[in-house]
Enzyme design. Structure first.
Site, PDB file in Angstrom:
ATOM      1  N   LYS A  54      31.362  44.849  47.885  1.00  0.00           N
ATOM      2  CA  LYS A  54      31.062  44.974  46.455  1.00  0.00           C
ATOM      3  C   LYS A  54      30.468  43.692  45.878  1.00  0.00           C
ATOM      4  O   LYS A  54      30.510  43.475  44.667  1.00  0.00           O
ATOM      5  CB  LYS A  54      32.335  45.404  45.709  1.00  0.00           C
ATOM      6  CG  LYS A  54      32.911  46.753  46.203  1.00  0.00           C
ATOM      7  CD  LYS A  54      33.994  47.307  45.257  1.00  0.00           C
ATOM      8  CE  LYS A  54      34.433  48.710  45.687  1.00  0.00           C
ATOM      9  NZ  LYS A  54      35.386  49.313  44.725  1.00  0.00           N
ATOM     10  N   LYS A  66      40.621  39.238  36.958  1.00  0.00           N
ATOM     11  CA  LYS A  66      41.192  39.928  38.107  1.00  0.00           C
ATOM     12  C   LYS A  66      40.625  39.359  39.386  1.00  0.00           C
ATOM     13  O   LYS A  66      39.397  39.188  39.465  1.00  0.00           O
ATOM     14  CB  LYS A  66      40.832  41.411  37.982  1.00  0.00           C
ATOM     15  CG  LYS A  66      41.243  42.286  39.123  1.00  0.00           C
ATOM     16  CD  LYS A  66      40.735  43.680  38.869  1.00  0.00           C
ATOM     17  CE  LYS A  66      41.124  44.550  40.054  1.00  0.00           C
ATOM     18  NZ  LYS A  66      40.630  45.892  39.924  1.00  0.00           N
ATOM     19  N   TYR A 108      52.048  45.903  39.037  1.00  0.00           N
ATOM     20  CA  TYR A 108      52.849  46.958  39.675  1.00  0.00           C
ATOM     21  C   TYR A 108      54.337  46.640  39.563  1.00  0.00           C
ATOM     22  O   TYR A 108      55.171  47.468  39.865  1.00  0.00           O
ATOM     23  CB  TYR A 108      52.416  47.117  41.139  1.00  0.00           C
ATOM     24  CG  TYR A 108      50.933  47.421  41.246  1.00  0.00           C
ATOM     25  CD1 TYR A 108      50.456  48.698  40.998  1.00  0.00           C
ATOM     26  CD2 TYR A 108      50.007  46.412  41.515  1.00  0.00           C
ATOM     27  CE1 TYR A 108      49.095  48.970  41.035  1.00  0.00           C
ATOM     28  CE2 TYR A 108      48.645  46.671  41.561  1.00  0.00           C
ATOM     29  CZ  TYR A 108      48.199  47.954  41.319  1.00  0.00           C
ATOM     30  OH  TYR A 108      46.855  48.230  41.334  1.00  0.00           O
ATOM     31  N   ARG A 153      42.915  49.953  47.673  1.00  0.00           N
ATOM     32  CA  ARG A 153      41.909  50.861  48.242  1.00  0.00           C
ATOM     33  C   ARG A 153      42.546  51.815  49.232  1.00  0.00           C
ATOM     34  O   ARG A 153      42.104  52.956  49.375  1.00  0.00           O
ATOM     35  CB  ARG A 153      40.771  50.049  48.871  1.00  0.00           C
ATOM     36  CG  ARG A 153      39.986  49.285  47.799  1.00  0.00           C
ATOM     37  CD  ARG A 153      38.843  48.479  48.378  1.00  0.00           C
ATOM     38  NE  ARG A 153      38.256  47.614  47.339  1.00  0.00           N
ATOM     39  CZ  ARG A 153      37.373  46.661  47.583  1.00  0.00           C
ATOM     40  NH1 ARG A 153      36.964  46.454  48.820  1.00  0.00           N
ATOM     41  NH2 ARG A 153      36.903  45.921  46.594  1.00  0.00           N
ATOM     42  N   LYS A 178      35.763  39.956  37.193  1.00  0.00           N
ATOM     43  CA  LYS A 178      36.370  40.659  38.320  1.00  0.00           C
ATOM     44  C   LYS A 178      35.687  40.155  39.587  1.00  0.00           C
ATOM     45  O   LYS A 178      34.477  40.269  39.732  1.00  0.00           O
ATOM     46  CB  LYS A 178      36.196  42.160  38.176  1.00  0.00           C
ATOM     47  CG  LYS A 178      36.770  42.925  39.364  1.00  0.00           C
ATOM     48  CD  LYS A 178      36.706  44.422  39.160  1.00  0.00           C
ATOM     49  CE  LYS A 178      37.280  45.152  40.371  1.00  0.00           C
ATOM     50  NZ  LYS A 178      37.258  46.606  40.186  1.00  0.00           N
ATOM     51  N   SER A 185      46.964  44.520  43.711  1.00  0.00           N
ATOM     52  CA  SER A 185      47.787  45.092  44.775  1.00  0.00           C
ATOM     53  C   SER A 185      48.157  44.071  45.852  1.00  0.00           C
ATOM     54  O   SER A 185      49.311  44.012  46.283  1.00  0.00           O
ATOM     55  CB  SER A 185      47.056  46.283  45.392  1.00  0.00           C
ATOM     56  OG  SER A 185      45.765  45.908  45.836  1.00  0.00           O
ATOM     57  N   GLU A 208      29.758  36.139  31.776  1.00  0.00           N
ATOM     58  CA  GLU A 208      30.286  37.495  31.603  1.00  0.00           C
ATOM     59  C   GLU A 208      31.052  37.623  30.284  1.00  0.00           C
ATOM     60  O   GLU A 208      30.919  38.607  29.561  1.00  0.00           O
ATOM     61  CB  GLU A 208      31.221  37.855  32.771  1.00  0.00           C
ATOM     62  CG  GLU A 208      30.514  38.019  34.116  1.00  0.00           C
ATOM     63  CD  GLU A 208      29.758  39.344  34.232  1.00  0.00           C
ATOM     64  OE1 GLU A 208      29.842  40.179  33.316  1.00  0.00           O
ATOM     65  OE2 GLU A 208      29.072  39.536  35.261  1.00  0.00           O
TER      66      GLU A 208
HETATM   67  C1  PBG Z   1      37.983  49.867  41.165  1.00  0.00           C
HETATM   68  C2  PBG Z   1      39.240  49.143  40.988  1.00  0.00           C
HETATM   69  C3  PBG Z   1      39.838  48.342  41.979  1.00  0.00           C
HETATM   70  C4  PBG Z   1      41.012  47.874  41.475  1.00  0.00           C
HETATM   71  C5  PBG Z   1      41.137  48.367  40.174  1.00  0.00           C
HETATM   72  N1  PBG Z   1      40.017  49.148  39.873  1.00  0.00           N
HETATM   73  C6  PBG Z   1      39.418  48.082  43.382  1.00  0.00           C
HETATM   74  C7  PBG Z   1      38.083  47.617  43.673  1.00  0.00           C
HETATM   75  O1  PBG Z   1      37.381  47.044  42.838  1.00  0.00           O
HETATM   76  O2  PBG Z   1      37.681  47.814  44.817  1.00  0.00           O
HETATM   77  C8  PBG Z   1      41.947  46.992  42.237  1.00  0.00           C
HETATM   78  C9  PBG Z   1      43.343  46.933  41.783  1.00  0.00           C
HETATM   79  C10 PBG Z   1      44.283  46.357  42.759  1.00  0.00           C
HETATM   80  O3  PBG Z   1      43.939  45.861  43.849  1.00  0.00           O
HETATM   81  O4  PBG Z   1      45.472  46.385  42.430  1.00  0.00           O
HETATM   82  N2  PBG Z   1      37.167  50.062  40.104  1.00  0.00           N
END
Ligand code: PBG
Length: 430
Positions: A320, A351, A416, A308, A298, A377, A336
């Protein structure tokens, strides 16, 4: 799915559709009601193309005038019956240069010549069974649109959500992942609401399992929706995200979700050692059957912006980057992946999706485990925006992006677009 024989009526969206749709839809059997070749899905009636193993010939037998021997004798005697003439060579436009054809032993275009040939040689397939539908839920009774994600809503957990799940199941999407919008008053620095057995997520799981026992429910394991700091872990005074203490909370969260009936818990927090710790915690409580989908690779990505906004979960300060991966890194994904495999992950997730196809392929080649890709997203919103502005054909770009994730090696895709794409695969019009 490497190769599949689907024991269901195959609905090729009409032969002329081959040219416009390079994907082939399969309807789920469970929701079909047959009445004289038509089926009704969600009240609408649609033509069904049922593929039969053999056509029935009785009743269509032509009157036989000559025996086989007589037919053969006629041909041998040089009296072949008439057939259409050899077709003429199609004319090229006036002015086309007259040249010697190249001496090529291989012309790859031959296999792309017609819709039927292209369909025969298609290497990758996609079906609604490959999708996991992420759904945002809140305590409200109404559904509130998410500004940055056209077509997505924060769904009321007792109303809108249940309807949305029913719509998805109608077109063969039977897997969802839940993301809660938690009231600010329940957020805290240690995110304890995350393991409240009567919190929004466990309550929702119980409701959905009661209505749809065979629905596959994935949950998100991370503190950010519950953290007053908007981080995935507990933040120390000096801004450091505390690893092992966070994992302690995540274990409680995962067990609470499993107790409510979750099928797959999905740690998205990127703390070290959380997969093994969650596995142990689940097993200690008797949840041996609950799977772990680890967010293995990730990345600290700007593509998460709209998400968010949806959950109001922006970090209150900082970023992050001390736990999510550097987008510049490739080999680190292997570190990982090896850890997650050793700790007992059942599924490895990459991701975001499309900008990270090389990472999906890397994990596909290096691990025997199923691979998930998350079309996040920002990827969704860009395609939507391009479509609304008429800069791209939304539906085709949507289907192409999903197919590319499959081609790169993803078994399942969190998207989505799950409902919209599944409807498209089932031949439903927008
Ligand atoms: C947080 C989480 C995130 C997403 C899924 N779980 C956002 C982040 O890590 O800040 C993002 C999903 C998306 O953008 O569609 N644990």
């Amino acid at each position: 799915m490497g190769s599949t024989i689907v024991n269901a009526p195959c609905t090729v969206p009409s032969v002329k559709g081959f040219d416009t749709l390079y994907y082939v839809g399969l309807r789920p059997t469970s929701t079909l009601r047959f009445n004289s070749g038509r089926t009704s899905i969600s009240g609408r009636s649609q033509r069904l193309f049922v593929v039969r193993a053999s056509e029935r010939h009785d009743g269509h037998v032509k009157k036989i005038e000559m025996s086989i021997e007589e037919c053969e004798a006629a041909v041998v005697a040089g009296n072949a019956p008439e057939a259409p003439p050899v077709p003429p060579k199609p004319a090229a436009p006036v002015g086309t240069p007259v040249i010697q054809p190249f001496q090529l032993s291989r012309r790859p275009r031959r296999n792309r010549k017609s819709p039927a040939l292209r369909a025969s040689f298609q290497e990758t397939s996609i079906s609604p069974a490959n999708f996991v539908y992420p759904l945002f839920i809140h305590e409200g009774q109404e559904d509130t649109p998410i500004g940055a994600m056209p077509g997505c809503y924060r769904l009321g957990w007792r109303h809108g959500l249940v309807e949305e799940v029913a719509k998805a199941r109608d077109v063969g999407v039977n897997s969802i992942v839940l993301f809660p919008k938690v009231p600010d008053a329940l957020k805290s620095p240690t995110g304890d609401e995350a393991y409240n057995d009567n919190g929004l997520v466990p309550r929702t799981i119980r409701l959905l399992k009661d209505k749809y026992p065979d629905l596959v429910i994935y949950t998100d394991v991370a503190l950010d929706p519950y953290s007053s700091d908007g981080h995935d872990g507990i933040v120390r005074e000096d801004g450091v995200i505390m690893n092992d203490e966070t994992v302690h909370q995540l274990c409680k969260q995962a067990v609470s979700q499993a107790r409510a009936g979750a099928d797959v818990v999905s740690p998205s927090d990127m703390m070290d050692g959380r997969v093994g710790a969650i596995r142990d915690a689940l097993d200690a409580e008797g949840f041996h059957h609950v799977s772990i989908m680890s967010y293995t690779a990730k990345y600290a990505s700007s593509f998460y912006g709209p998400f968010r906004e949806a959950l109001d979960s922006n970090p209150r300060f900082g970023d992050k980057k001390t736990y999510q991966m550097n987008p510049a890194n490739y080999r680190e994904a292997l570190v990982e992946a090896h850890e997650d495999e050793a700790e007992g992950a059942d599924i490895l997730l990459v991701k975001p999706g499309l900008p990270y196809l090389d990472i999906i392929r890397l994990l596909r080649d290096e691990s025997p485990l199923p691979i998930a890709a998350y079309q996040v997203s920002g990827e969704y919103s860009m395609i939507k925006a391009g479509g609304v502005l008429k800069m791209i054909d939304e539906e085709r770009v949507m289907m192409e992006s999903l197919m590319c994730l499959r081609r790169a090696g993803a078994d399942i895709i969190l998207t989505y677009f799950a409902l919209q794409a599944a409807r498209c695969l089932c031949g439903e019009k927008r």
